[in-house]
Design an enzyme around this catalytic site. Structure first.
Site, PDB file in Angstrom:
ATOM      1  N   GLU A 130       0.819  -1.216   0.000  1.00 42.90           N
ATOM      2  CA  GLU A 130       0.000   0.000   0.000  1.00 42.90           C
ATOM      3  C   GLU A 130       0.853   1.266   0.000  1.00 42.90           C
ATOM      4  OE1 GLU A 130      -3.372   2.202   2.760  1.00 42.90           O
ATOM      5  OE2 GLU A 130      -2.685   0.189   3.268  1.00 42.90           O
ATOM      6  N   ASP A 131       1.914   1.284   0.803  1.00 43.07           N
ATOM      7  CA  ASP A 131       2.641   2.534   1.048  1.00 43.07           C
ATOM      8  C   ASP A 131       4.014   2.631   0.388  1.00 43.07           C
ATOM      9  OD1 ASP A 131       0.550   3.471   2.567  1.00 43.07           O
ATOM     10  OD2 ASP A 131       1.345   2.683   4.443  1.00 43.07           O
TER      11      ASP A 131
END
Length: 740
Positions: free
Chosen positions: A85-86
């Site tokens: 996600e990051d």
């Protein structure tokens, strides 16, 4: 990351590894370290709101997962859970680094970041749906997610007040009930208490202060009762692992105080004591001892050993009254039962050792069963069904052979039959409860013994059963039966329903079938023919309203497209007619406004921005309603002026010298919601001798309020003075003029 921070992070990982060694020497420590180093490098330049390196969060989540005593794949998934996600990490990289199973776990926890959503609510629903669907394949997804949310709640002080309330509400509504459903009481209590701290800080502090004020007295009482129980158990020779007392957790106290209107002193079971023994016979032996030592309260005994909860919780509960007249609860259980009570589903996870075996999830068939029923529903329906089936109250009934079946509160014999098997539900002709025949809409109660009567010659379910059934499982199975067995009937029913809704929408069936783009519209809705759509409506797979609205939208879109060229030509002609040269000496103002090039034309003020003398303004030639005057900063001006079809209709306007005394406008006042706010605003407006036309105020869920005031002013200068005075009122954050 500084050298000192790097040392700190590496020490945290060493502590994590030591925790795993303590309960699972066969864990894959080499892959665990590789996963940690990969995550550390990917998050190297990221920091959390508290200023710490971001990797401290995955490490903390992994430590919580280790405290649950989960396998090494779960630890690795916790370490890597934010990478996809990051960072620029990929599913393939993680599968190669750790294992495909770990990559699937990470994918299950990862939010849907690449999809465009209509609203924040839809995004949250879709995220939750994805997470729970992954949970049906591998229960460890939800365990890692709960650990992630728990650490986020522990560090919520560094977030904005709005984010604190948003996340706390989500935790209270979704994650705490999931933890409860999975039997993870210790986690559930912490999630609830930390959420309450942000949702109602005043109420939380009030309870905390009251508990702190009498802490010494309460601790003295608990030590006294604990020593009494231990002495009696030693006298009769019962071997026990632990005896200890605790005060009810804060949210549980809060709920009883505010929902039942009680004071802290009136709460019946503020204290609870646990007795952990070696065997089940010892549990019942200790129960007798407790009833001999203290006075039992009638109707307050529960045997969850003989009848465990669906999440496998087992314990004996009894409420008794001690010498001081203070009631308290005693929970008696074995060591294994205690582990399940504290960690629930996590306590039953079998660790993968030397590549042999894996997590046994047969006990959690209810999870898989619940979620598999939702695969074809949309996000909104999924969440609704989830709240009914998973988070709602339950009713426990018995089969004639003594098996326990748990159903949603309000369940009927139809729900019971389909929970056994779809064939049982489809062949049901009657039902007996406690030996007596009941109607199909009978509401089952806890402890009922339910017997379904079936026959091979049954005609199948009735369509009315869809309205009677409470569980999504039963409704889905009934729907599937009609889809398969009654296509012609479904088409006929669907056609009648669709035709009726079509007339209500102002269309006819002949108009629709003559429409040349109908096949394309049906294809967009995933139907090959109109009969397929009728059949879907007939068996309940598609709502009539949704079908008509989709087709009507397609028809209107095409109609608008066909009219675009004609409309453009008309507007061009109108613009040419309007754009005449001004006549010298003939400029007059209407309502205090001069329109360049036009004399004695109708002038009106746009409601979207409510201009007043002194505001920069522009005019728009409407069709049949004169010139509409807008403020120059109105969003509608910027939107329409960029449209080639509308640009020619904008004209120059100015304020004349003969402006009137009163012009209507509106102000929006954003403030903290407090007592006396409306009175303060009204008093200020009254002292300023402003004529108020409309006044409304509404509180928002986040503790703020929006007050809208319609008034008459003589110009921008007076309005500016009013806005400054309103901003000076206590609690007022901002005062705005609405635009657009």
């Amino acid at each position: 990351m500084t050298d000192e921070e790097l040392r700190f992070v590496n020490e945290k990982y060493d502590a994590l590894e030591a925790s795993v060694h303590a309960y699972n020497n066969n864990a894959d420590f080499e892959k665990m370290r590789r996963s940690f180093e990969y995550a550390r490098d990917k998050h190297m330049h990221q920091r959390r709101k508290d200023g710490f390196p971001y990797i401290t969060h995955p490490l903390a989540v992994a430590q919580i997962v280790a405290d649950m005593r989960l396998d090494s794949e779960s630890i690795m998934a916790a370490l890597l859970h934010d990478c996809i996600e990051d960072t620029n990490a990929t599913h393939e990289e993680i599968a190669k680094l750790a294992s495909p199973a770990v990559a699937e776990l990470v994918e299950g926890v990862t939010k849907l970041t690449r999809v465009q959503y209509i609203s924040k609510e839809e995004e949250q629903m879709e995220n939750l749906r994805k997470m729970l669907m992954a949970m049906s394949k591998d229960i460890r997804v939800i365990l890692v997610k709960i650990a992630d949310r728990l650490h986020n709640m522990r560090t919520m002080d560094y977030q904005t007040e709005e984010k604190q309330k948003q996340k706390s509400l989500e935790t209270m509504e979704i994650y705490a009930p999931i933890a409860h459903r999975l039997g993870m009481q210790k986690v559930k209590w912490e999630l609830e208490d930390r959420s309450l701290r942000y949702l109602d800080p005043v109420g939380y502090k009030d309870i905390d202060d009251k508990l702190e004020a009498n802490r010494a007295e309460r601790e003295g009482f608990m030590k006294h009762i604990q020593s009494q129980i231990e002495e009696r158990l030693q006298e009769i020779g019962v071997e026990y692992s632990a005896v200890y007392g605790r005060i009810k957790h804060t949210y549980s106290i809060y709920r009883k105080m505010y929902t039942q209107g009680r004071t802290l002193e009136e709460i019946y079971d503020l204290f609870a004591f646990r007795v952990i023994v070696k065997s089940i016979p010892d549990c019942y032996n200790v129960l007798g001892v407790m009833h001999d030592l203290y006075k039992p309260v009638l109707g307050r005994f529960k045997d969850y050993i003989g009848t465990p909860k669906p999440n496998m919780y087992q314990s004996l509960h009894t409420t008794v009254i001690g010498d001081e007249g203070i009631p308290f609860e005693v929970q008696i259980r074995t060591e294994e039962m205690h582990q399940i009570a504290e960690y629930g589903i996590a306590a039953h996870w079998k660790y993968k050792q030397n590549g042999q075996g894996g997590g046994s999830e047969k006990t959690y068939e209810w999870v898989r069963k619940l979620l598999e029923n939702q695969e074809s529903s949309d996000a909104e329906e999924f969440i609704h069904n989830l709240k009914v089936d998973m988070f709602g109250d339950e009713v426990f009934v018995f089969t004639p052979s003594g098996d326990v079946v748990n159903l949603p509160a309000g369940a009927t014999p139809i729900d019971f039959a389909y929970s056994i098997h779809s064939a049982v539900g489809n062949a049901m002709i009657s039902c007996k409860v406690n030996g007596r025949i009941v109607t199909f809409d009978y509401t089952l109660k806890n402890g009922d013994i339910v017997e379904v009567v079936t026959t091979k010659g049954a005609h199948g379910p009735s369509r009315d059963w869809m309205k009677i059934a409470k569980s999504s499982e039963a409704r889905n199975k009934i729907r599937q039966w009609f889809k398969k067995e009654r296509r012609e009937e479904n088409i006929a029913r669907g056609k009648v329903s669709f035709d009726s809704e079509l007339k209500r929408a102002g269309l006819t069936l002949s108009e629709l079938t003559a429409w040349e783009n109908l096949p394309a519209a049906l294809k967009k809705m995933s139907y090959s023919t109109i009969d397929d759509m009728y059949a879907a409506i007939g068996y309940g797979g598609l709502s009539t309203l949704k079908a008509v609205n989709r087709i009507k939208d397609e028809m209107m879109r095409e109609k608008r497209s066909q009219q675009a060229v004609q409309k453009s030509a008309e507007l061009d002609e109108q613009a040419k007619t309007a754009a005449v040269q001004p006549v010298p000496g003939k400029q007059h103002s209407e309502n205090g406004v001069i329109v360049a090039g036009l004399d004695n034309c109708l002038v009106k003020f746009a409601k979207c921005c409510a201009p007043v003398p002194g505001d920069p303004i522009v005019g728009f030639i409407t069709r049949g309603y004169g010139v509409s005057v807008h403020r120059a900063d109105c969003p509608n001006v910027h939107c329409d002026s960029k449209n080639p079809e509308e640009a020619a209709r904008w004209v120059k306007v100015t304020w004349g010298k003969d402006t009137h005394e009163n012009y209507q406008t509106t102000l929006d006042i954003i403030s903290k919601d407090r007592d006396g706010l409306v009175l303060d605003i009204s008093s200020m407006l009254s002292s300023a001798k402003v004529r108020v036309l409309t006044f409304s105020s509404r509180g928002m869920p986040d503790g703020f309020a929006i007050t809208s005031v319609g008034m008459e002013v003589n110009g921008a200068e007076q309005l500016s003075t009013l806005m400054k005075k309103l901003k000076g009122i206590s609690g007022v954050m901002d005062v705005k003029r609405p635009t657009g």
